[in-house]
Design an enzyme around this catalytic site. Structure first.
Site, PDB file in Angstrom:
ATOM      1  N   LYS A  15      47.085  38.315  45.563  1.00 35.86           N
ATOM      2  CA  LYS A  15      45.835  38.975  45.965  1.00 35.86           C
ATOM      3  C   LYS A  15      45.456  38.500  47.367  1.00 35.86           C
ATOM      4  O   LYS A  15      45.588  37.307  47.677  1.00 35.86           O
ATOM      5  CB  LYS A  15      44.752  38.621  44.948  1.00 35.86           C
ATOM      6  CG  LYS A  15      43.430  39.353  45.102  1.00 35.86           C
ATOM      7  CD  LYS A  15      42.506  38.963  43.943  1.00 35.86           C
ATOM      8  CE  LYS A  15      41.159  39.659  43.983  1.00 35.86           C
ATOM      9  NZ  LYS A  15      40.299  39.282  42.852  1.00 35.86           N
ATOM     10  N   SER A  43      37.792  39.881  37.068  1.00 35.45           N
ATOM     11  CA  SER A  43      38.642  40.580  38.034  1.00 35.45           C
ATOM     12  C   SER A  43      40.140  40.507  37.792  1.00 35.45           C
ATOM     13  O   SER A  43      40.886  41.201  38.468  1.00 35.45           O
ATOM     14  CB  SER A  43      38.364  40.077  39.439  1.00 35.45           C
ATOM     15  OG  SER A  43      37.210  40.695  39.911  1.00 35.45           O
ATOM     16  N   SER A  92      38.359  43.202  40.454  1.00 33.21           N
ATOM     17  CA  SER A  92      38.725  43.375  41.847  1.00 33.21           C
ATOM     18  C   SER A  92      40.208  43.177  42.160  1.00 33.21           C
ATOM     19  O   SER A  92      40.652  43.566  43.242  1.00 33.21           O
ATOM     20  CB  SER A  92      37.911  42.409  42.718  1.00 33.21           C
ATOM     21  OG  SER A  92      38.214  41.072  42.387  1.00 33.21           O
TER      22      SER A  92
END
Ligand code: GLN
Length: 498
Positions: free
Chosen positions: A53, A152, A128
């Site tokens: 990420k 997330s 996310s």
């Protein structure tokens, strides 16, 4: 079928061109990379590609955090979790898209691009960590790192039909993770199988001198490998029981009745997700586990407590993005204050600005008692309720815990669409829907989301929450589940790794 870096999903913010080309060449030369790269004697991760990420540092790579403000930044150092994977000879292929600074549930809050769901590209991948989830679901990598502050990792895992592990708070070093809400978040894992998830967790966990909140599992905690595979007691926290206490709580809250109703409504499970949850119960029972109903009435305050604490911490953590040390600067400004204002005005998206404002609002002088401290008290209450059922984090509780794990929904809906395609979720409803995921963060507990069913071609996931440092127990249960009920893959999926 050849390995391609599909443009359809837009999972990566940046990728390592040469490495991907080298990887593709290897695959083209032979059918499976195991013949060339995989060497089981060297460990389960040797030679495997993975994605990270874009709010976790990898030296030389972007660290955009999904923000325009940091789009040109290149990280000068590598996060501990990534370093440990590189030490195990796994290699980073790319950095994945996210809601700006991890704020959101769709990845559409990214200032860089939208990520599409591999099951249906017109829908969101969740967020996310949507880029990481999409990369695993599409077969671009066997696993990816994400971060989970309020859900997330688990929510996008559930939207994309992969596994998502949020470890115990402190079990994995946060060094190199750009902070959103430091007391809530963990680096987590998105993976194609439970065995892979366990191998990655085994590699990245442990105390790190660079993160004072990191720690090793206590000696009395269950081991990660080799726990006796006995049937377990699973507490079931049904959506109905949560909805009941939510409506009761809404009665007592002052303020706009419409808003209260929307919040209660947003937490209700859609039919397909309810069916998936029931199916998970049936299957876990068929696997020999004993299911008992449990209630945690304080969960009804989970979302307000989460958003109070998360925005308060975010407003402090994001103060460093001032354009002075890094970040995209305006070409000309009057003075340093003007530089900071213009940098933040142009660099941050609307959701980030909203949360900074909310955070400074709940922390403003004279009002801490009313919001922030109250939220902290609720947080302690939620943690205690979980500990009463599961046992405490220090493994000192005398009475034996009532349950080995708690089964909960992950999110009330399957992957939702965009405004233009209808069937979207308002930003407010998305926040209210964090109810099922944010509790594990408030309590600091591990939680593992896994796919149970498909409804109209879209995956439905559920999650198991456990006692602190009981990841091994959760992974055992899900691994046994997976052996009987294999996880589905979207059309065109092919695994290039064993
Ligand atoms: N939906 C949550 C939020 O918007 C998830 C955040 C996270 O885990 N990074 O805050």
């Amino acid at each position: 079928m050849a390995y391609t870096l599909s443009e359809t999903y837009r999972a990566y913010c940046t990728h390592w061109e040469e490495r991907i080309r080298a990887f593709i060449e290897k695959i083209e030369r032979r059918e499976k990379i195991e013949e060339i790269e995989m060497a089981p004697e060297k460990g389960a991760l040797h030679g495997l590609p993975f994605a990270v990420k874009d709010n976790i540092a990898v030296k030389g790579f972007s660290l955009s955090c999904g923000s325009k403000l940091l789009q040109e930044l290149r990280s000068p150092y590598t996060a501990t979790a990534v370093q440990k994977l590189e030490d195990a000879e796994a290699w980073v292929l790319g950095k994945t898209n996210l809601d700006e600074f991890g704020m959101g549930s769709s990845t559409d809050n990214s200032g860089i691009q939208r990520t599409n769901n591999p099951w249906d590209p017109s829908r969101v991948a969740g967020g996310s960590s949507g880029g990481s989830a999409a990369a695993v679901a599409a077969g671009l990598v066997p696993f990816a790192l994400g971060s989970d502050t309020g859900g997330s990792v688990r929510q996008p895992a559930s939207f994309c039909g992969v596994l998502g592990l949020k470890p115990t708070y402190g079990a994995v070093s946060r060094y190199g993770l750009v902070a959103y809400a430091s007391s809530l978040e963990s680096i987590g894992i998105l993976a194609d199988t439970a065995a892979r998830c366990r191998a990655v967790f085994a590699a990245i966990r442990g105390k790190d001198p660079l993160d004072q909140t990191s720690q090793d599992a206590p000696a009395a905690a269950p081991p990660l490998y080799g726990v006796a595979k006995s049937p377990k007691v699973i507490g079931v926290l049904s959506a109905e029981s949560i909805a009941r206490s939510l409506s009761a709580a809404a009665e007592g809250i002052e303020g706009n009745a419409g808003t209260r109703e929307t919040a209660v409504h947003a937490a209700l499970l859609e039919t397909e997700v309810r069916h998936g949850f029931e199916l998970a119960k049936e299957r876990l029972a068929a696997l020999g586990h004993r299911l008992v109903d449990v209630e945690i009435p304080s969960l009804k305050y989970g979302v307000p407590a989460y958003y109070t604490i998360a925005t308060a911490e975010a407003s402090a953590n994001l103060a460093r993005f001032d354009g002075v040390r890094y970040g995209r600067r305006p070409p000309w400004t009057e003075n340093p204050e003007d530089l900071i204002d213009k940098t933040r005005e142009a660099g941050f998206g609307p959701e980030v600005k909203l949360r900074i404002l909310l955070g400074t609002f709940v922390l403003r002088s004279g009002f801490q008692d009313r919001y922030y401290l109250r939220a902290q008290r609720i947080r302690v209450g939620i943690r205690q309720s979980f500990e009463e059922l599961l046992g405490d984090a220090g493994y000192t509780h005398a009475p034996s815990p009532a349950c080995d794990a708690i089964l909960m929904p992950v999110f009330p809906t399957r992957a939702f669409g965009r405004g233009d395609a209808g069937a979207t979720l308002s930003p407010f409803a998305q926040k209210a829907a964090d109810l099922y995921t944010c509790c594990a963060n408030l309590a600091g507990l591990p939680a593992l989301a896994f796919p149970v069913s498909l409804a109209e071609g879209l995956p439905v996931g559920v999650q198991l929450l456990g006692r602190a440092f009981s990841e091994g127990v959760l992974l055992d249960m899900v691994e046994a589940y997976e052996q009987t009920y294999p996880f589905p893959h979207p059309a065109g999926y092919k695994a290039f790794w064993p």
